[in-house]
Design a protein around this motif. Structure first.
Motif, PDB file in Angstrom:
ATOM      1  N   VAL A 191      10.401   0.578  -7.222  1.00  0.00           N
ATOM      2  CA  VAL A 191      10.674   0.651  -5.785  1.00  0.00           C
ATOM      3  C   VAL A 191       9.362   0.707  -4.998  1.00  0.00           C
ATOM      4  O   VAL A 191       9.216   0.069  -3.951  1.00  0.00           O
ATOM      5  CB  VAL A 191      11.547   1.878  -5.464  1.00  0.00           C
ATOM      6  CG1 VAL A 191      11.696   2.051  -3.952  1.00  0.00           C
ATOM      7  CG2 VAL A 191      12.916   1.738  -6.109  1.00  0.00           C
ATOM      8  N   ALA A 192       8.399   1.471  -5.505  1.00  0.00           N
ATOM      9  CA  ALA A 192       7.092   1.556  -4.844  1.00  0.00           C
ATOM     10  C   ALA A 192       6.411   0.194  -4.805  1.00  0.00           C
ATOM     11  O   ALA A 192       5.628  -0.090  -3.883  1.00  0.00           O
ATOM     12  CB  ALA A 192       6.205   2.565  -5.563  1.00  0.00           C
ATOM     13  N   LEU A 193       6.703  -0.655  -5.786  1.00  0.00           N
ATOM     14  CA  LEU A 193       6.149  -2.013  -5.782  1.00  0.00           C
ATOM     15  C   LEU A 193       6.600  -2.771  -4.541  1.00  0.00           C
ATOM     16  O   LEU A 193       5.824  -3.508  -3.931  1.00  0.00           O
ATOM     17  CB  LEU A 193       6.595  -2.748  -7.049  1.00  0.00           C
ATOM     18  CG  LEU A 193       6.141  -4.202  -7.192  1.00  0.00           C
ATOM     19  CD1 LEU A 193       4.627  -4.289  -7.234  1.00  0.00           C
ATOM     20  CD2 LEU A 193       6.749  -4.831  -8.446  1.00  0.00           C
TER      21      LEU A 193
ATOM     22  N   VAL B  97       4.463  -1.550  -1.729  1.00  0.00           N
ATOM     23  CA  VAL B  97       3.134  -2.174  -1.745  1.00  0.00           C
ATOM     24  C   VAL B  97       3.207  -3.571  -1.129  1.00  0.00           C
ATOM     25  O   VAL B  97       2.371  -3.946  -0.293  1.00  0.00           O
ATOM     26  CB  VAL B  97       2.599  -2.252  -3.183  1.00  0.00           C
ATOM     27  CG1 VAL B  97       1.340  -3.124  -3.240  1.00  0.00           C
ATOM     28  CG2 VAL B  97       2.278  -0.866  -3.711  1.00  0.00           C
ATOM     29  N   ALA B  98       4.207  -4.347  -1.556  1.00  0.00           N
ATOM     30  CA  ALA B  98       4.355  -5.701  -1.030  1.00  0.00           C
ATOM     31  C   ALA B  98       4.624  -5.690   0.467  1.00  0.00           C
ATOM     32  O   ALA B  98       4.138  -6.549   1.215  1.00  0.00           O
ATOM     33  CB  ALA B  98       5.483  -6.423  -1.764  1.00  0.00           C
ATOM     34  N   LEU B  99       5.389  -4.689   0.935  1.00  0.00           N
ATOM     35  CA  LEU B  99       5.653  -4.555   2.366  1.00  0.00           C
ATOM     36  C   LEU B  99       4.360  -4.290   3.122  1.00  0.00           C
ATOM     37  O   LEU B  99       4.141  -4.814   4.224  1.00  0.00           O
ATOM     38  CB  LEU B  99       6.652  -3.429   2.600  1.00  0.00           C
ATOM     39  CG  LEU B  99       7.064  -3.167   4.054  1.00  0.00           C
ATOM     40  CD1 LEU B  99       7.761  -4.399   4.629  1.00  0.00           C
ATOM     41  CD2 LEU B  99       7.981  -1.951   4.140  1.00  0.00           C
ATOM     42  N   GLY B 100       3.485  -3.485   2.545  1.00  0.00           N
ATOM     43  CA  GLY B 100       2.185  -3.230   3.166  1.00  0.00           C
ATOM     44  C   GLY B 100       1.342  -4.480   3.232  1.00  0.00           C
ATOM     45  O   GLY B 100       0.670  -4.732   4.247  1.00  0.00           O
ATOM     46  N   LEU B 101       1.361  -5.283   2.168  1.00  0.00           N
ATOM     47  CA  LEU B 101       0.614  -6.540   2.171  1.00  0.00           C
ATOM     48  C   LEU B 101       1.163  -7.498   3.222  1.00  0.00           C
ATOM     49  O   LEU B 101       0.413  -8.251   3.848  1.00  0.00           O
ATOM     50  CB  LEU B 101       0.676  -7.194   0.789  1.00  0.00           C
ATOM     51  CG  LEU B 101       0.008  -6.425  -0.366  1.00  0.00           C
ATOM     52  CD1 LEU B 101       0.252  -7.141  -1.679  1.00  0.00           C
ATOM     53  CD2 LEU B 101      -1.486  -6.270  -0.111  1.00  0.00           C
ATOM     54  N   LEU B 102       2.483  -7.479   3.419  1.00  0.00           N
ATOM     55  CA  LEU B 102       3.122  -8.373   4.385  1.00  0.00           C
ATOM     56  C   LEU B 102       2.831  -7.961   5.824  1.00  0.00           C
ATOM     57  O   LEU B 102       2.584  -8.810   6.688  1.00  0.00           O
ATOM     58  CB  LEU B 102       4.630  -8.405   4.137  1.00  0.00           C
ATOM     59  CG  LEU B 102       5.479  -9.250   5.097  1.00  0.00           C
ATOM     60  CD1 LEU B 102       5.114 -10.731   4.963  1.00  0.00           C
ATOM     61  CD2 LEU B 102       6.967  -9.046   4.820  1.00  0.00           C
ATOM     62  N   THR B 103       2.839  -6.663   6.085  1.00  0.00           N
ATOM     63  CA  THR B 103       2.690  -6.166   7.455  1.00  0.00           C
ATOM     64  C   THR B 103       1.253  -5.829   7.827  1.00  0.00           C
ATOM     65  O   THR B 103       0.959  -5.607   9.002  1.00  0.00           O
ATOM     66  CB  THR B 103       3.556  -4.911   7.655  1.00  0.00           C
ATOM     67  OG1 THR B 103       3.142  -3.896   6.725  1.00  0.00           O
ATOM     68  CG2 THR B 103       5.028  -5.243   7.430  1.00  0.00           C
ATOM     69  N   GLY B 104       0.372  -5.761   6.850  1.00  0.00           N
ATOM     70  CA  GLY B 104      -1.010  -5.396   7.126  1.00  0.00           C
ATOM     71  C   GLY B 104      -1.235  -3.896   7.192  1.00  0.00           C
ATOM     72  O   GLY B 104      -2.329  -3.439   7.523  1.00  0.00           O
ATOM     73  N   ILE B 105      -0.204  -3.107   6.879  1.00  0.00           N
ATOM     74  CA  ILE B 105      -0.328  -1.650   6.835  1.00  0.00           C
ATOM     75  C   ILE B 105      -0.857  -1.255   5.456  1.00  0.00           C
ATOM     76  O   ILE B 105      -0.650  -1.960   4.477  1.00  0.00           O
ATOM     77  CB  ILE B 105       1.039  -0.991   7.105  1.00  0.00           C
ATOM     78  CG1 ILE B 105       1.584  -1.436   8.469  1.00  0.00           C
ATOM     79  CG2 ILE B 105       0.935   0.527   7.061  1.00  0.00           C
ATOM     80  CD1 ILE B 105       2.996  -0.946   8.746  1.00  0.00           C
TER      81      ILE B 105
ATOM     82  N   LEU C 164       0.378   3.817   1.921  1.00  0.00           N
ATOM     83  CA  LEU C 164       1.261   4.512   2.855  1.00  0.00           C
ATOM     84  C   LEU C 164       2.670   3.943   2.799  1.00  0.00           C
ATOM     85  O   LEU C 164       3.654   4.700   2.728  1.00  0.00           O
ATOM     86  CB  LEU C 164       0.703   4.403   4.277  1.00  0.00           C
ATOM     87  CG  LEU C 164       1.519   5.081   5.388  1.00  0.00           C
ATOM     88  CD1 LEU C 164       1.673   6.565   5.092  1.00  0.00           C
ATOM     89  CD2 LEU C 164       0.877   4.857   6.748  1.00  0.00           C
ATOM     90  N   THR C 165       2.800   2.619   2.824  1.00  0.00           N
ATOM     91  CA  THR C 165       4.136   2.017   2.767  1.00  0.00           C
ATOM     92  C   THR C 165       4.805   2.293   1.428  1.00  0.00           C
ATOM     93  O   THR C 165       6.027   2.461   1.360  1.00  0.00           O
ATOM     94  CB  THR C 165       4.054   0.502   3.000  1.00  0.00           C
ATOM     95  OG1 THR C 165       3.119  -0.086   2.078  1.00  0.00           O
ATOM     96  CG2 THR C 165       3.601   0.195   4.421  1.00  0.00           C
ATOM     97  N   ALA C 166       4.020   2.370   0.358  1.00  0.00           N
ATOM     98  CA  ALA C 166       4.591   2.686  -0.955  1.00  0.00           C
ATOM     99  C   ALA C 166       5.168   4.085  -0.974  1.00  0.00           C
ATOM    100  O   ALA C 166       6.243   4.324  -1.551  1.00  0.00           O
ATOM    101  CB  ALA C 166       3.530   2.528  -2.039  1.00  0.00           C
TER     102      ALA C 166
ATOM    103  N   ALA D   9      12.107   7.051   0.188  1.00  0.00           N
ATOM    104  CA  ALA D   9      13.448   6.653   0.627  1.00  0.00           C
ATOM    105  C   ALA D   9      14.311   6.276  -0.573  1.00  0.00           C
ATOM    106  O   ALA D   9      15.496   6.644  -0.645  1.00  0.00           O
ATOM    107  CB  ALA D   9      13.345   5.474   1.599  1.00  0.00           C
ATOM    108  N   GLY D  10      13.724   5.552  -1.519  1.00  0.00           N
ATOM    109  CA  GLY D  10      14.463   5.195  -2.726  1.00  0.00           C
ATOM    110  C   GLY D  10      14.867   6.414  -3.531  1.00  0.00           C
ATOM    111  O   GLY D  10      15.958   6.467  -4.113  1.00  0.00           O
ATOM    112  N   ALA D  11      13.994   7.424  -3.580  1.00  0.00           N
ATOM    113  CA  ALA D  11      14.295   8.648  -4.316  1.00  0.00           C
ATOM    114  C   ALA D  11      15.499   9.371  -3.710  1.00  0.00           C
ATOM    115  O   ALA D  11      16.374   9.864  -4.433  1.00  0.00           O
ATOM    116  CB  ALA D  11      13.071   9.566  -4.319  1.00  0.00           C
ATOM    117  N   VAL D  12      15.536   9.440  -2.380  1.00  0.00           N
ATOM    118  CA  VAL D  12      16.664  10.096  -1.709  1.00  0.00           C
ATOM    119  C   VAL D  12      17.956   9.333  -1.978  1.00  0.00           C
ATOM    120  O   VAL D  12      19.008   9.928  -2.279  1.00  0.00           O
ATOM    121  CB  VAL D  12      16.401  10.195  -0.192  1.00  0.00           C
ATOM    122  CG1 VAL D  12      17.640  10.726   0.530  1.00  0.00           C
ATOM    123  CG2 VAL D  12      15.205  11.098   0.088  1.00  0.00           C
TER     124      VAL D  12
END
Length: 274
Positions: A46-48, A51-59, A63-65, A71-74
């Motif tokens: 899920v953290a992967l 990471v990909a979301l951070g690469l996509l958004t530039g964040i 942090l995004t991981a 969120a996935g854990a909850v």
């Protein structure tokens, strides 16, 4: 050895490994106690996606991981508690959904799969100063909560029904364990890597169990084993020019082998003397 310590990236890697080596077994002990040893693998996938979301958004990917894994854990804990999905099926959904989401978002970000390599298996040179501050803060948080709330978390892991009758907020502590596991995975992302971090959460605990009898002793011993494996793995990976994640895990497995033999010998001696 001394020359290695003069390198700034190695200094950062060793500090990050210290937090990783302590935090992973600190929360991993409770996962093993709850028979959720594979939860770390699922949350790593899920953290992967994070990471990909951070690469996509530039964040910042770290942090995004953290946010996506938490969120996935909850979600997985709520599914396990209230849903009709069994624990192993829910974990399988984490595995497949995390990989699929990570690869898809990486493609949308015009990044190659190779760009995820340092996140999957760790890298000595990618730990920036900003990453180190975040890793340190999150690592200290995990260690403080895992050690400070050890009696309550142990009660939940040992017997949920008894803990609930005793007035312990089982659901809140169960979610806390899952979230701390997710945070630990992102803490270890730069040193051990997302695909191997679960091993550092489980193997030191299994190693400590070979030599200790009480939960508290196992908890503390596992943290010591995790710390030594993490630091030793970083140093060894630098010396042999290898990625730190696999090196750390191999050292942890070697420690498990030695502890298993030592434990067997000690039990045999006790049997003979009695």
């Amino acid at each position: 050895m001394i020359e290695m310590l003069d390198l700034e990236f190695m200094q950062r890697a060793l500090v990050a490994a210290t937090f990783t080596g302590l935090a992973a077994p600190a929360i991993g002990t409770f996962l093993v106690q709850r028979r959720l040893a594979l939860l770390g693998d699922g949350l790593g996938h899920v953290a992967l996606t994070g990471v990909a979301l951070g690469l996509l958004t530039g964040i910042a990917p770290l942090l995004t991981a953290v946010l996506v894994a938490a969120a996935g854990a909850v979600v997985i804990e709520l599914m396990r508690t209230y849903g009709r999905t069994t624990g192993d099926v829910a974990l399988a959904m984490l595995f497949y959904g995390g990989i699929a989401g990570g690869v898809l978002l990486t493609n949308l970000a015009d990044e190659s799969a190779a760009s995820l390599n340092s996140y999957l298996f760790g890298s000595l040179i990618t730990v920036s100063t900003a990453d180190l501050w975040l890793v340190g803060a999150l690592g200290l948080l995990v260690i403080a909560l895992a050690v400070g709330l050890s009696p309550q978390l142990f009660a939940v892991c040992q017997d949920e029904e008894h803990a609930r009758v005793s007035g312990v907020p089982v659901q809140a502590y169960s979610i806390l364990i899952a979230v701390l596991a997710a945070v630990t995975i992102t803490v270890a992302m730069r040193t051990v890597g997302l695909l191997l971090v679960s091993a550092l959460m489980v193997v030191p605990v299994a190693t400590a169990q070979q030599l200790t009898r009480s939960f508290r002793a196992t908890h503390l011993a596992a943290m010591v084993v995790g710390l030594l494996a993490a630091l030793g793995g970083v140093v060894t990976s630098y010396e042999i020019n290898a990625q730190p994640g696999p090196t750390i895990v191999v050292l942890a497995l070697a420690a498990f082998g030695v502890a298993t033999l030592a434990g067997a010998v000690a039990r045999r001696r006790r049997t003979v003397t009695t």
